[in-house]
Design an enzyme around this catalytic site. Sequence first.
Site, PDB file in Angstrom:
ATOM      1  N   ASP A 104      16.085  26.326  51.393  1.00 17.44           N
ATOM      2  CA  ASP A 104      16.768  25.100  50.999  1.00 17.44           C
ATOM      3  C   ASP A 104      18.264  25.087  51.276  1.00 17.44           C
ATOM      4  O   ASP A 104      18.940  24.140  50.890  1.00 17.44           O
ATOM      5  CB  ASP A 104      16.550  24.851  49.493  1.00 17.44           C
ATOM      6  CG  ASP A 104      15.117  24.441  49.197  1.00 17.44           C
ATOM      7  OD1 ASP A 104      14.709  24.514  48.022  1.00 17.44           O
ATOM      8  OD2 ASP A 104      14.412  24.042  50.149  1.00 17.44           O
ATOM      9  N   HIS A 110      10.862  23.075  43.964  1.00 18.94           N
ATOM     10  CA  HIS A 110      10.558  24.106  44.968  1.00 18.94           C
ATOM     11  C   HIS A 110      10.356  25.467  44.319  1.00 18.94           C
ATOM     12  O   HIS A 110      10.538  25.629  43.117  1.00 18.94           O
ATOM     13  CB  HIS A 110      11.702  24.190  45.995  1.00 18.94           C
ATOM     14  CG  HIS A 110      11.677  23.077  47.007  1.00 18.94           C
ATOM     15  ND1 HIS A 110      12.688  22.857  47.896  1.00 18.94           N
ATOM     16  CD2 HIS A 110      10.747  22.129  47.275  1.00 18.94           C
ATOM     17  CE1 HIS A 110      12.396  21.817  48.663  1.00 18.94           C
ATOM     18  NE2 HIS A 110      11.218  21.367  48.290  1.00 18.94           N
ATOM     19  N   SER A 138       6.717  18.568  50.117  1.00 17.35           N
ATOM     20  CA  SER A 138       7.256  19.874  50.506  1.00 17.35           C
ATOM     21  C   SER A 138       6.636  21.032  49.733  1.00 17.35           C
ATOM     22  O   SER A 138       6.915  22.189  50.033  1.00 17.35           O
ATOM     23  CB  SER A 138       8.773  19.889  50.311  1.00 17.35           C
ATOM     24  OG  SER A 138       9.076  19.577  48.971  1.00 17.35           O
TER      25      SER A 138
END
Lengths: 176, 186
Positions: A119, A93, A53
Amino acid sequence: LDFLDDVRRMNKRQLYYQVLNFGMIVSSALMIWKGLMVVTGSESPIVVVLSGSMEPAFHRGDLLFLTNRIEDPIRVGEIVVFRIEGREIPIVHRVLKIHEKQNGDIKFLTKGDNNAVDDRGLYKQGQHWLEKKDVVGRARGFVPYIGIVTILMNDYPKFKYAVLFLLGLFVLVHRE
Amino acid sequence: QWKIDDKPVKIDKWDGSAVKNSLDDSAKKVLLEKYKYVENFRLIDGRLIICTISCLFAIVALIWDYLHPFPESKPVLAFCVVSYPLQILPWLYQKEKSIFLVAHRKDPAGMDPDDVWQLSSSLKRFDDKYTLKVTFISGKTKQQREAEFTKSIAKFFDNNGTLVMEAYEPEVSKLHDSLALERKTK
Protein backbone atom coordinates in the site's frame (compact mmCIF):
# COMPACT_ATOMS: atom_id res chain seq x y z
CA LEU A 1 -54.71 14.04 0.85
CA ASP A 2 -56.65 11.47 2.88
CA PHE A 3 -53.54 10.21 4.61
CA LEU A 4 -53.29 13.54 6.40
CA ASP A 5 -56.70 13.14 8.03
CA ASP A 6 -55.25 11.68 11.22
CA VAL A 7 -52.87 14.62 11.53
CA ARG A 8 -55.64 17.17 10.99
CA ARG A 9 -57.55 15.76 13.91
CA MET A 10 -54.62 16.06 16.30
CA ASN A 11 -54.34 18.63 19.03
CA LYS A 12 -51.06 20.41 19.84
CA ARG A 13 -49.88 17.73 22.25
CA GLN A 14 -50.55 14.93 19.81
CA LEU A 15 -48.71 16.78 17.05
CA TYR A 16 -45.72 17.27 19.35
CA TYR A 17 -45.88 13.58 20.22
CA GLN A 18 -45.61 12.67 16.53
CA VAL A 19 -42.50 14.81 16.17
CA LEU A 20 -41.16 13.27 19.39
CA ASN A 21 -41.80 9.80 18.00
CA PHE A 22 -39.61 10.64 15.04
CA GLY A 23 -37.00 12.05 17.40
CA MET A 24 -37.08 8.91 19.55
CA ILE A 25 -36.44 6.65 16.58
CA VAL A 26 -33.51 8.77 15.43
CA SER A 27 -32.20 8.99 19.01
CA SER A 28 -32.44 5.23 19.50
CA ALA A 29 -30.49 4.57 16.31
CA LEU A 30 -27.91 7.13 17.38
CA MET A 31 -27.58 5.62 20.85
CA ILE A 32 -27.11 2.13 19.42
CA TRP A 33 -24.35 3.40 17.13
CA LYS A 34 -22.61 5.36 19.90
CA GLY A 35 -23.04 2.37 22.20
CA LEU A 36 -21.27 0.16 19.69
CA MET A 37 -18.49 2.74 19.48
CA VAL A 38 -18.03 2.62 23.25
CA VAL A 39 -18.16 -1.18 23.47
CA THR A 40 -15.80 -1.89 20.56
CA GLY A 41 -13.50 1.05 21.12
CA SER A 42 -13.62 1.87 17.41
CA GLU A 43 -14.91 5.16 16.01
CA SER A 44 -16.52 3.25 13.16
CA PRO A 45 -17.54 -0.16 14.47
CA ILE A 46 -19.25 -1.24 11.25
CA VAL A 47 -17.75 -0.57 7.82
CA VAL A 48 -18.56 -1.60 4.27
CA VAL A 49 -15.92 -3.08 1.96
CA LEU A 50 -15.74 -0.73 -0.99
CA SER A 51 -13.37 -2.46 -3.40
CA GLY A 52 -12.34 -5.92 -4.50
CA SER A 53 -8.78 -5.54 -3.20
CA MET A 54 -9.31 -8.20 -0.52
CA GLU A 55 -10.83 -10.93 -2.63
CA PRO A 56 -11.42 -13.80 -2.12
CA ALA A 57 -11.69 -13.07 1.60
CA PHE A 58 -13.97 -10.04 1.30
CA HIS A 59 -15.99 -8.71 -1.59
CA ARG A 60 -17.38 -5.31 -2.42
CA GLY A 61 -20.51 -4.84 -0.36
CA ASP A 62 -19.55 -7.02 2.61
CA LEU A 63 -20.27 -5.60 6.06
CA LEU A 64 -17.40 -5.79 8.57
CA PHE A 65 -17.60 -5.65 12.38
CA LEU A 66 -14.57 -4.06 14.01
CA THR A 67 -13.04 -3.75 17.45
CA ASN A 68 -10.23 -1.46 18.41
CA ARG A 69 -9.15 -2.51 21.87
CA ILE A 70 -5.81 -1.09 22.98
CA GLU A 71 -5.00 -4.34 24.78
CA ASP A 72 -5.03 -6.34 21.53
CA PRO A 73 -1.69 -5.94 19.77
CA ILE A 74 -1.70 -5.77 15.99
CA ARG A 75 -0.04 -8.79 14.45
CA VAL A 76 1.10 -9.68 10.95
CA GLY A 77 -1.60 -11.44 8.98
CA GLU A 78 -4.49 -9.63 10.66
CA ILE A 79 -6.95 -7.64 8.63
CA VAL A 80 -7.10 -4.02 9.75
CA VAL A 81 -9.22 -1.08 8.72
CA PHE A 82 -7.26 2.15 8.60
CA ARG A 83 -7.53 5.72 7.43
CA ILE A 84 -4.76 7.58 5.65
CA GLU A 85 -4.12 10.96 7.19
CA GLY A 86 -6.20 13.56 5.45
CA ARG A 87 -8.44 11.06 3.67
CA GLU A 88 -11.92 10.14 4.80
CA ILE A 89 -12.41 6.73 3.26
CA PRO A 90 -11.30 3.76 5.38
CA ILE A 91 -9.30 0.99 3.72
CA VAL A 92 -9.56 -2.70 4.56
CA HIS A 93 -6.26 -4.53 4.02
CA ARG A 94 -3.96 -7.09 5.63
CA VAL A 95 -0.87 -6.37 7.74
CA LEU A 96 2.33 -7.44 6.01
CA LYS A 97 5.21 -6.23 8.20
CA ILE A 98 5.51 -4.71 11.66
CA HIS A 99 8.30 -2.85 13.44
CA GLU A 100 7.64 -2.79 17.18
CA LYS A 101 9.41 -0.76 19.85
CA GLN A 102 9.81 -1.83 23.46
CA ASN A 103 7.15 0.61 24.63
CA GLY A 104 4.55 -0.81 22.27
CA ASP A 105 4.76 1.80 19.48
CA ILE A 106 4.48 0.17 16.09
CA LYS A 107 5.01 0.97 12.44
CA PHE A 108 3.31 -1.41 10.03
CA LEU A 109 2.86 -1.99 6.31
CA THR A 110 -0.33 -3.20 4.66
CA LYS A 111 -1.36 -4.79 1.36
CA GLY A 112 -4.61 -5.88 -0.19
CA ASP A 113 -4.75 -9.63 -0.80
CA ASN A 114 -5.90 -9.05 -4.35
CA ASN A 115 -3.43 -6.26 -5.11
CA ALA A 116 -0.11 -6.78 -6.85
CA VAL A 117 1.85 -4.30 -4.70
CA ASP A 118 1.82 -3.14 -1.09
CA ASP A 119 0.00 0.00 0.00
CA ARG A 120 2.97 2.41 0.00
CA GLY A 121 1.53 3.94 -3.14
CA LEU A 122 -1.62 4.80 -1.23
CA TYR A 123 0.04 6.35 1.81
CA LYS A 124 0.73 10.08 2.07
CA GLN A 125 3.67 11.65 0.24
CA GLY A 126 6.81 10.53 2.06
CA GLN A 127 4.91 8.21 4.40
CA HIS A 128 6.21 4.64 4.35
CA TRP A 129 4.49 3.13 7.39
CA LEU A 130 1.22 3.29 9.22
CA GLU A 131 0.90 3.83 12.95
CA LYS A 132 -1.64 2.84 15.60
CA LYS A 133 -3.35 6.21 15.36
CA ASP A 134 -4.31 5.47 11.76
CA VAL A 135 -6.16 2.31 12.74
CA VAL A 136 -9.95 2.39 12.85
CA GLY A 137 -10.22 -1.19 14.01
CA ARG A 138 -9.58 -4.84 13.39
CA ALA A 139 -12.03 -7.07 11.53
CA ARG A 140 -13.70 -9.49 13.93
CA GLY A 141 -16.65 -10.72 11.92
CA PHE A 142 -18.54 -10.05 8.73
CA VAL A 143 -21.87 -10.36 6.94
CA PRO A 144 -21.73 -10.75 3.14
CA TYR A 145 -23.51 -8.54 0.60
CA ILE A 146 -25.67 -6.48 2.96
CA GLY A 147 -23.44 -3.42 2.58
CA ILE A 148 -24.44 -3.09 -1.08
CA VAL A 149 -27.37 -0.94 0.08
CA THR A 150 -24.94 1.53 1.67
CA ILE A 151 -22.86 1.64 -1.50
CA LEU A 152 -26.00 2.28 -3.56
CA MET A 153 -27.12 5.04 -1.24
CA ASN A 154 -23.72 6.71 -1.50
CA ASP A 155 -23.48 6.40 -5.26
CA TYR A 156 -27.00 7.71 -5.74
CA PRO A 157 -27.50 10.29 -3.00
CA LYS A 158 -30.90 11.26 -4.42
CA PHE A 159 -32.06 7.71 -3.72
CA LYS A 160 -30.80 7.99 -0.13
CA TYR A 161 -32.59 11.29 0.49
CA ALA A 162 -35.78 10.00 -1.10
CA VAL A 163 -35.82 6.90 1.13
CA LEU A 164 -35.03 8.89 4.28
CA PHE A 165 -37.65 11.52 3.40
CA LEU A 166 -40.35 8.93 2.84
CA LEU A 167 -39.48 7.08 6.06
CA GLY A 168 -39.52 10.33 8.01
CA LEU A 169 -42.84 11.35 6.51
CA PHE A 170 -44.35 7.97 7.35
CA VAL A 171 -43.30 8.18 11.01
CA LEU A 172 -44.53 11.76 11.36
CA VAL A 173 -47.94 11.12 9.84
CA HIS A 174 -48.70 7.66 11.16
CA ARG A 175 -50.24 7.31 14.61
CA GLU A 176 -49.01 4.39 16.63
CA GLN B 1 -59.57 24.37 6.32
CA TRP B 2 -57.03 22.39 8.29
CA LYS B 3 -59.01 21.13 11.28
CA ILE B 4 -61.67 18.52 10.52
CA ASP B 5 -62.95 17.92 14.02
CA ASP B 6 -66.58 18.13 12.95
CA LYS B 7 -66.44 15.71 10.06
CA PRO B 8 -67.35 12.10 10.83
CA VAL B 9 -64.35 9.90 11.47
CA LYS B 10 -63.49 7.62 8.58
CA ILE B 11 -60.65 5.14 8.82
CA ASP B 12 -59.42 1.95 7.24
CA LYS B 13 -61.53 -0.67 8.97
CA TRP B 14 -58.79 -3.27 8.65
CA ASP B 15 -56.18 -1.08 10.36
CA GLY B 16 -56.38 -2.17 14.00
CA SER B 17 -54.51 0.77 15.47
CA ALA B 18 -56.57 3.31 13.50
CA VAL B 19 -59.76 1.65 14.75
CA LYS B 20 -58.61 1.74 18.38
CA ASN B 21 -57.41 5.33 18.09
CA SER B 22 -60.71 6.52 16.65
CA LEU B 23 -62.75 4.69 19.30
CA ASP B 24 -60.51 6.12 22.04
CA ASP B 25 -60.74 9.63 20.61
CA SER B 26 -64.51 9.48 20.32
CA ALA B 27 -64.90 8.17 23.88
CA LYS B 28 -62.76 11.11 24.95
CA LYS B 29 -65.01 13.47 23.05
CA VAL B 30 -68.10 12.12 24.81
CA LEU B 31 -66.63 12.70 28.25
CA LEU B 32 -65.19 16.09 27.46
CA GLU B 33 -67.97 17.54 25.31
CA LYS B 34 -71.12 15.88 26.58
CA TYR B 35 -70.29 15.76 30.27
CA LYS B 36 -68.04 18.79 30.16
CA TYR B 37 -65.19 17.30 32.14
CA VAL B 38 -61.80 18.96 32.06
CA GLU B 39 -58.88 16.94 30.74
CA ASN B 40 -55.92 16.55 33.05
CA PHE B 41 -52.82 16.64 30.93
CA ARG B 42 -50.40 15.56 33.63
CA LEU B 43 -50.15 11.98 32.42
CA ILE B 44 -49.58 12.96 28.83
CA ASP B 45 -47.24 15.81 29.68
CA GLY B 46 -45.20 13.44 31.81
CA ARG B 47 -44.73 11.12 28.83
CA LEU B 48 -43.82 14.02 26.57
CA ILE B 49 -41.24 15.30 29.01
CA ILE B 50 -39.59 11.90 29.49
CA CYS B 51 -39.27 11.43 25.74
CA THR B 52 -37.98 14.96 25.22
CA ILE B 53 -35.29 14.46 27.84
CA SER B 54 -34.20 11.19 26.24
CA CYS B 55 -33.84 12.93 22.89
CA LEU B 56 -31.84 15.68 24.56
CA PHE B 57 -29.44 13.09 26.00
CA ALA B 58 -28.92 11.71 22.51
CA ILE B 59 -28.34 15.19 21.10
CA VAL B 60 -25.85 16.00 23.87
CA ALA B 61 -23.98 12.78 23.09
CA LEU B 62 -23.91 13.66 19.41
CA ILE B 63 -22.62 17.20 19.94
CA TRP B 64 -20.07 16.18 22.58
CA ASP B 65 -18.69 13.50 20.32
CA TYR B 66 -18.44 15.99 17.49
CA LEU B 67 -16.58 18.56 19.57
CA HIS B 68 -14.30 16.09 21.37
CA PRO B 69 -13.73 13.31 18.87
CA PHE B 70 -13.69 9.73 19.98
CA PRO B 71 -12.00 8.33 22.01
CA GLU B 72 -11.96 11.33 24.37
CA SER B 73 -15.74 11.40 24.34
CA LYS B 74 -15.99 7.82 25.60
CA PRO B 75 -17.10 8.52 29.20
CA VAL B 76 -19.79 10.99 28.14
CA LEU B 77 -21.03 8.67 25.41
CA ALA B 78 -21.09 5.72 27.80
CA PHE B 79 -23.15 7.73 30.28
CA CYS B 80 -25.68 8.83 27.68
CA VAL B 81 -25.97 5.38 26.14
CA VAL B 82 -26.60 3.68 29.47
CA SER B 83 -29.06 6.26 30.77
CA TYR B 84 -31.08 6.36 27.54
CA PRO B 85 -32.82 2.97 27.89
CA LEU B 86 -33.29 3.63 31.62
CA GLN B 87 -35.39 6.65 30.70
CA ILE B 88 -37.41 4.90 28.07
CA LEU B 89 -38.39 2.12 30.47
CA PRO B 90 -40.89 4.20 32.50
CA TRP B 91 -42.35 5.44 29.22
CA LEU B 92 -42.81 1.90 27.91
CA TYR B 93 -44.39 0.84 31.19
CA GLN B 94 -46.82 3.76 30.92
CA LYS B 95 -47.90 2.65 27.48
CA GLU B 96 -48.73 -0.74 28.92
CA LYS B 97 -51.32 0.73 31.29
CA SER B 98 -53.17 2.08 28.23
CA ILE B 99 -54.95 4.92 30.02
CA PHE B 100 -55.72 7.51 27.40
CA LEU B 101 -57.80 10.02 29.32
CA VAL B 102 -57.69 11.48 32.79
CA ALA B 103 -60.45 14.04 33.32
CA HIS B 104 -61.73 16.00 36.26
CA ARG B 105 -65.23 16.86 37.24
CA LYS B 106 -65.22 19.97 39.34
CA ASP B 107 -67.67 19.99 42.21
CA PRO B 108 -70.41 22.50 41.23
CA ALA B 109 -70.58 23.74 44.80
CA GLY B 110 -66.83 24.36 44.71
CA MET B 111 -66.33 22.72 48.11
CA ASP B 112 -65.20 19.12 47.53
CA PRO B 113 -62.08 18.04 45.65
CA ASP B 114 -62.54 17.01 42.01
CA ASP B 115 -63.83 13.62 40.99
CA VAL B 116 -61.48 11.88 38.60
CA TRP B 117 -62.56 9.89 35.57
CA GLN B 118 -60.12 7.65 33.70
CA LEU B 119 -60.56 5.92 30.39
CA SER B 120 -58.49 3.00 29.23
CA SER B 121 -59.02 0.56 26.41
CA SER B 122 -57.63 -2.44 24.64
CA LEU B 123 -57.99 -3.99 21.24
CA LYS B 124 -55.93 -7.08 20.53
CA ARG B 125 -54.15 -7.41 17.22
CA PHE B 126 -56.33 -8.85 14.47
CA ASP B 127 -59.19 -9.13 16.96
CA ASP B 128 -62.48 -7.28 16.64
CA LYS B 129 -63.34 -7.09 20.34
CA TYR B 130 -62.80 -3.61 21.76
CA THR B 131 -62.81 -3.19 25.55
CA LEU B 132 -63.47 0.24 27.03
CA LYS B 133 -62.96 0.67 30.78
CA VAL B 134 -64.16 3.66 32.77
CA THR B 135 -62.71 4.27 36.22
CA PHE B 136 -64.31 6.68 38.64
CA ILE B 137 -62.39 7.98 41.66
CA SER B 138 -64.48 10.00 44.05
CA GLY B 139 -62.86 13.24 45.12
CA LYS B 140 -64.55 13.12 48.49
CA THR B 141 -64.18 9.49 49.57
CA LYS B 142 -61.20 8.55 47.36
CA GLN B 143 -63.12 5.37 46.56
CA GLN B 144 -62.53 3.85 43.13
CA ARG B 145 -65.13 2.16 40.96
CA GLU B 146 -64.81 0.76 37.46
CA ALA B 147 -67.03 -0.50 34.69
CA GLU B 148 -66.21 -1.80 31.26
CA PHE B 149 -67.73 -3.20 28.13
CA THR B 150 -66.35 -5.45 25.42
CA LYS B 151 -68.02 -5.20 22.05
CA SER B 152 -67.16 -6.04 18.49
CA ILE B 153 -65.99 -3.03 16.53
CA ALA B 154 -68.42 -4.06 13.83
CA LYS B 155 -71.16 -2.62 16.01
CA PHE B 156 -69.71 0.88 15.70
CA PHE B 157 -68.32 1.14 12.19
CA ASP B 158 -70.16 0.96 8.91
CA ASN B 159 -68.88 -0.86 5.85
CA ASN B 160 -66.85 2.11 4.66
CA GLY B 161 -65.01 2.49 7.93
CA THR B 162 -66.97 5.50 9.14
CA LEU B 163 -67.52 5.60 12.89
CA VAL B 164 -71.23 5.82 13.60
CA MET B 165 -71.52 8.03 16.67
CA GLU B 166 -75.22 7.26 17.02
CA ALA B 167 -74.25 3.67 17.84
CA TYR B 168 -71.11 4.40 19.88
CA GLU B 169 -72.03 7.42 21.98
CA PRO B 170 -74.91 5.72 23.84
CA GLU B 171 -72.61 2.85 24.86
CA VAL B 172 -70.05 5.23 26.29
CA SER B 173 -72.70 7.27 28.05
CA LYS B 174 -74.29 4.13 29.48
CA LEU B 175 -70.93 3.05 30.90
CA HIS B 176 -70.37 6.48 32.40
CA ASP B 177 -73.84 6.77 33.81
CA SER B 178 -73.66 3.35 35.48
CA LEU B 179 -70.84 4.68 37.65
CA ALA B 180 -72.23 8.16 38.16
CA LEU B 181 -75.58 6.74 39.22
CA GLU B 182 -74.08 4.50 41.89
CA ARG B 183 -72.54 7.57 43.40
CA LYS B 184 -75.82 9.38 43.70
CA THR B 185 -77.66 6.50 45.37
CA LYS B 186 -75.02 6.05 48.10
